[in-house]
Design a protein around this motif. Structure first.
Motif, PDB file in Angstrom:
ATOM      1  N   ALA A 170      -7.138  -0.433   0.386  1.00 10.53           N
ATOM      2  CA  ALA A 170      -6.870   1.038   0.756  1.00 10.53           C
ATOM      3  C   ALA A 170      -7.063   1.405   2.092  1.00 10.53           C
ATOM      4  N   PHE A 221      -0.208  -3.015 -11.441  1.00  6.79           N
ATOM      5  CA  PHE A 221      -1.001  -1.868 -11.465  1.00  6.79           C
ATOM      6  C   PHE A 221      -1.631  -1.650 -12.723  1.00  6.79           C
ATOM      7  N   THR A 264      -7.082   5.346   3.273  1.00  8.30           N
ATOM      8  CA  THR A 264      -7.341   6.372   2.657  1.00  8.30           C
ATOM      9  C   THR A 264      -8.830   6.190   2.208  1.00  8.30           C
ATOM     10  N   ASN A 299      -3.032   2.601 -10.041  1.00  9.64           N
ATOM     11  CA  ASN A 299      -3.692   1.797  -8.752  1.00  9.64           C
ATOM     12  C   ASN A 299      -3.719   0.465  -9.222  1.00  9.64           C
ATOM     13  N   ARG A 322      10.245  -1.218  -4.911  1.00  4.11           N
ATOM     14  CA  ARG A 322       9.067  -1.494  -5.734  1.00  4.11           C
ATOM     15  C   ARG A 322       8.806  -0.252  -6.693  1.00  4.11           C
ATOM     16  N   GLN A 345      -5.637  -8.892  -2.157  1.00  6.20           N
ATOM     17  CA  GLN A 345      -5.579  -7.995  -0.778  1.00  6.20           C
ATOM     18  C   GLN A 345      -7.053  -7.494  -0.403  1.00  6.20           C
ATOM     19  N   CYS A 400      -8.942  -3.827  -4.160  1.00  6.29           N
ATOM     20  CA  CYS A 400      -7.369  -3.954  -3.305  1.00  6.29           C
ATOM     21  C   CYS A 400      -7.868  -3.449  -2.003  1.00  6.29           C
ATOM     22  N   ALA A 425      -5.012   4.885  -4.830  1.00  2.00           N
ATOM     23  CA  ALA A 425      -4.024   5.341  -5.776  1.00  2.00           C
ATOM     24  C   ALA A 425      -2.596   5.089  -5.372  1.00  2.00           C
ATOM     25  N   ASP A 426      -1.824   4.743  -6.288  1.00  2.21           N
ATOM     26  CA  ASP A 426      -0.186   4.358  -6.113  1.00  2.21           C
ATOM     27  C   ASP A 426       0.596   5.743  -6.580  1.00  2.21           C
ATOM     28  N   GLY A 473       0.749  -1.003   0.097  1.00  6.57           N
ATOM     29  CA  GLY A 473      -0.002   0.005   0.021  1.00  6.57           C
ATOM     30  C   GLY A 473       0.976   1.190  -0.175  1.00  6.57           C
ATOM     31  N   ALA A 474       0.551   2.279  -1.000  1.00  5.38           N
ATOM     32  CA  ALA A 474       1.478   3.215  -1.392  1.00  5.38           C
ATOM     33  C   ALA A 474       1.882   3.968  -0.060  1.00  5.38           C
ATOM     34  N   PRO A 475       1.011   4.793   0.916  1.00  9.06           N
ATOM     35  CA  PRO A 475       1.538   5.249   2.110  1.00  9.06           C
ATOM     36  C   PRO A 475       2.340   4.364   3.092  1.00  9.06           C
TER      37      PRO A 475
HETATM   38  O1  MRU Z   1       0.672  -3.861  -4.621  1.00  9.04           O
HETATM   39  P1  MRU Z   1      -0.173  -3.256  -3.312  1.00  9.04           P
HETATM   40  O2  MRU Z   1      -0.675  -3.952  -2.449  1.00  9.04           O
HETATM   41  O3  MRU Z   1       0.933  -2.588  -2.555  1.00  9.04           O
HETATM   42  O4  MRU Z   1      -1.092  -2.348  -4.032  1.00  9.04           O
HETATM   43  C1  MRU Z   1      -1.714  -1.202  -3.093  1.00  9.04           C
HETATM   44  C2  MRU Z   1      -2.718  -0.667  -4.277  1.00  9.04           C
HETATM   45  O5  MRU Z   1      -2.795  -0.275  -5.307  1.00  9.04           O
HETATM   46  C3  MRU Z   1      -3.686   0.243  -2.901  1.00  9.04           C
HETATM   47  O6  MRU Z   1      -5.013   0.306  -3.523  1.00  9.04           O
HETATM   48  C4  MRU Z   1      -2.955   1.575  -3.207  1.00  9.04           C
HETATM   49  O7  MRU Z   1      -1.744   1.393  -2.702  1.00  9.04           O
HETATM   50  C5  MRU Z   1      -3.577   2.723  -2.357  1.00  9.04           C
HETATM   51  S1  MRU Z   1      -3.213   2.406  -0.785  1.00  9.04           S
HETATM   52  C6  MRU Z   1      -3.990   3.677   0.154  1.00  9.04           C
END
Ligand code: MRU
Length: 355
Positions: free
Chosen positions: A163, A317, A173, A251, A92, A200, A161, A240-241, A50-52
């Motif tokens: 988020a 993605f 998010t 994403n 990544r 996920q 996914c 969103a990534d 997850g991006a953050p």
């Molecule tokens: O491959 P992942 O599990 O890291 O992908 C995560 C996603 O695509 C999430 O939807 C995205 O990072 C948003 S997270 C707040």
């Protein structure tokens, strides 16, 4: 309503403690990292994802380098930090929060290195990493306050996914408006796409919302368009990534298909992300969509489901063009179309370049 889970990542003395997302939903267990290599491996193997959450974890990875450097001079410490930053950047490629967080911490280290005092660099690195984590939680709560306006009593909300809180430091998010709207007394339900191949949606979103007591129904990815048409979906929220300055959203794979289905059926679809997910410098040709191991597709949780030797294409993605989105929910507010303009205004940048 707070999520029924602790922080996804935290710094505890000389270790980074991560919820092991590979063990969920079966077990809530933790991975402890004492060096940056362990942190990098945790990102690569999706112990944390997850991006953050990836961004904050990378920042804490740099904090570990600083903490372990007590006998080092300023120059040695900066060399170790640069090497660690390079290692983390290789983990990544798609989520921009990783690069953003590493850059923020390294910027703080470089500023402090002017003093020639290793202790000052150490302090700057650790406190910048702590700030990134804390700010993520605050941003998510602000996203929740804005995004809750989109949710009304009786709605069905669809998401893909995870988020949620697990994809961020805490609060999530996409889940932030869900938690806030629920707190405001609105009653609604969520449809979660399972999100092949890593699942996920099934393993994390379903677990997280179910644990919080929010009604959630799980569907396979291929059932999304059918479910929108047959059951009725009022709102789609995706994470969103990386978001470009024209509003292009990268994403989890499947988001683009979902956006096409949303358009065909007139369902509003919003990407929900903090400003740390915006990449205002890159264009589409600069963004690398991660392709992951074929085994993620040919096996399900370790059990082989496809013939040996089969060719596999496994993009993690996809790219959703801005015209398919209704808007983007950020901690600064909800940005509506035209996204290139509302993004430029939100970030106070020129509207000419990049459009
Ligand atoms: O491959 P992942 O599990 O890291 O992908 C995560 C996603 O695509 C999430 O939807 C995205 O990072 C948003 S997270 C707040």
């Amino acid at each position: 309503m707070p999520p029924a889970l602790p922080w996804t990542v935290r710094l505890e003395d000389d270790k980074v403690v991560l919820i092991d997302q590979t063990a969920l939903p079966g077990q809530l267990r933790f991975v402890e990292c004492r060096d940056v290599e362990c942190v990098a491996r945790a990102i690569e193997t999706m112990v944390v994802r997850g991006a953050p959450a990836i961004g904050a974890t990378a920042a804490y990875g740099l904090a570990l380098v600083a903490i372990a450097s007590s006998s080092m001079d300023a120059r040695g410490l900066m060399e170790d930090l640069e090497a660690a930053a390079a290692r983390l950047r290789r983990t990544r490629p798609t989520a921009v929060n990783l690069f953003w967080a590493v850059e923020r911490v390294m910027g703080a280290a470089r500023s402090a290195s002017g003093s020639g005092d290793p202790e000052e660099i150490r302090r700057a690195v650790v406190s910048e990493a702590e700030r990134i984590a804390q700010e993520d939680v605050e941003a998510n709560k602000a996203i929740g306050r804005h995004g809750a306006e989109l949710i009304e009593d009786g709605m069905t909300v669809m998401t893909i996914c995870n988020a949620g809180t697990l994809a961020t430091v805490w609060y999530g998010t996409v889940t932030a408006p869900i938690y806030m709207a629920w707190d405001e007394g609105k009653r609604f339900s969520v449809i979660a796409l399972e999100t092949r191949p890593v699942l996920q949606g099934a393993r994390l979103t379903a677990y997280e919302l179910h644990a919080a007591g929010i009604p959630v129904t799980l569907i396979v990815d291929g059932a999304a368009a059918h479910t929108i048409r047959e059951k009725g979906v009022d709102l789609i929220l995706v994470g969103a990534d990386r978001i470009l300055r024209d509003g292009t959203v990268y994403n989890k794979i499947g988001t683009y298909s979902l956006a096409l289905a949303a358009r065909a059926h007139g369902v509003p679809i919003f990407s929900v992300a903090p400003t740390s997910t915006f990449d205002l410098k890159s264009s589409r040709s600069d963004v690398r969509i991660e392709e992951r191991r074929p085994e993620e597709v040919t096996t399900v949780r370790g059990v082989r489901i496809a013939p040996e030797g089969i060719d596999v294409y496994n993009p993690a993605f996809d790219m959703t063009p801005p015209h398919l989105l209704t808007g983007i929910v950020t901690e600064k507010g909800i940005l509506y179309q035209p996204l290139w303009l509302t993004i430029a205004r939100a970030f106070n940048i020129s509207t000419t370049a990049g459009h």
